[in-house]
Every structure is written in C-alpha cells, then in structure tokens.
Scaffold this motif. Sequence first.
Motif, short mmCIF file in Angstrom:
data_model
loop_
_atom_site.label_atom_id
_atom_site.label_comp_id
_atom_site.label_asym_id
_atom_site.label_seq_id
_atom_site.Cartn_x
_atom_site.Cartn_y
_atom_site.Cartn_z
N HIS A 88 0.81 -1.21 0.00
CA HIS A 88 0.00 0.00 0.00
C HIS A 88 0.84 1.27 0.00
O HIS A 88 0.35 2.34 0.35
N GLY A 89 2.09 1.16 -0.40
CA GLY A 89 2.92 2.35 -0.56
C GLY A 89 4.21 2.31 0.25
O GLY A 89 4.29 1.65 1.27
N CYS A 90 5.19 3.06 -0.27
CA CYS A 90 6.54 3.03 0.30
C CYS A 90 6.99 4.38 0.85
O CYS A 90 8.14 4.52 1.25
N SER A 91 6.12 5.38 0.85
CA SER A 91 6.50 6.69 1.38
C SER A 91 5.25 7.47 1.75
O SER A 91 4.14 7.12 1.35
N GLU A 92 5.44 8.55 2.51
CA GLU A 92 4.30 9.41 2.85
C GLU A 92 3.66 9.98 1.59
O GLU A 92 2.45 10.17 1.53
N ALA A 93 4.46 10.23 0.58
CA ALA A 93 3.96 10.86 -0.65
C ALA A 93 3.12 9.93 -1.51
O ALA A 93 2.39 10.40 -2.38
N ASP A 94 3.20 8.60 -1.27
CA ASP A 94 2.40 7.71 -2.12
C ASP A 94 1.31 6.97 -1.35
O ASP A 94 0.72 6.03 -1.87
N LYS A 95 1.00 7.43 -0.14
CA LYS A 95 -0.13 6.82 0.55
C LYS A 95 -1.43 7.36 -0.04
O LYS A 95 -1.44 8.38 -0.74
N GLU A 96 -2.53 6.67 0.22
CA GLU A 96 -3.81 7.08 -0.34
C GLU A 96 -4.12 8.52 0.03
O GLU A 96 -4.01 8.91 1.19
N GLY A 97 -4.47 9.32 -0.97
CA GLY A 97 -4.80 10.71 -0.77
C GLY A 97 -3.61 11.65 -0.93
O GLY A 97 -3.78 12.86 -0.98
N ALA A 98 -2.40 11.10 -1.01
CA ALA A 98 -1.20 11.93 -1.17
C ALA A 98 -0.93 12.17 -2.66
O ALA A 98 -1.47 11.48 -3.52
N PRO A 99 -0.06 13.14 -2.97
CA PRO A 99 0.15 13.52 -4.38
C PRO A 99 0.70 12.43 -5.29
O PRO A 99 0.42 12.44 -6.49
#
Length: 82
Positions: A12-23
């Motif tokens: 479900h993602g590898c960084s704060e920037a690619d979590k759901e709702g992020a840019p």
Amino acid sequence: DPNYCKVLIPLHGCSEADKEGAPLFDPELNALFVQILKNRLGGIIEIKEAPYHINDPAFARVAAEILHNMITITSTLQASGP
C-alpha cells in the motif's frame, strides 16, 4: 544465501507521498513496480508482500518478525559450524 537476504514489499505504498490521498498515490504504478521487482529477483531472493503501507505499525511488526527469524536462523547455522 537466502537466509541472509529477503525483500519485504509494502503493497500500500513506500513513502508518505504515495499513501492514499497523497500527491504520488498511484496503485497501478506500485503494482507495476512490484511485478518488475518480482520478475527480476524472483527465484534469487525471497520476496514477501505485506498488505500495509510502509508506515503502518502492522508493517513494522511483519518486518521485525522476518528480521528476528533471519537472525535466529543465521545464529543457529553459525553455531552448528561448517
């Protein structure tokens, strides 16, 4: 030696920037990355997938468990000698 290297993929993602709702949230791109990684490393290095974001506490627990098992196995192998 597969006892010394494993890859754990947070699905479900590898960084704060690619979590759901992020840019940079892009599940299709993440899936493509996982598929390419599995194609390149599969059979050489053990790959495990976890249905979490990298910052989820549950992902940290899975990673800690895998690391603990690797340390335990390695210690046992080294103690038994060649």
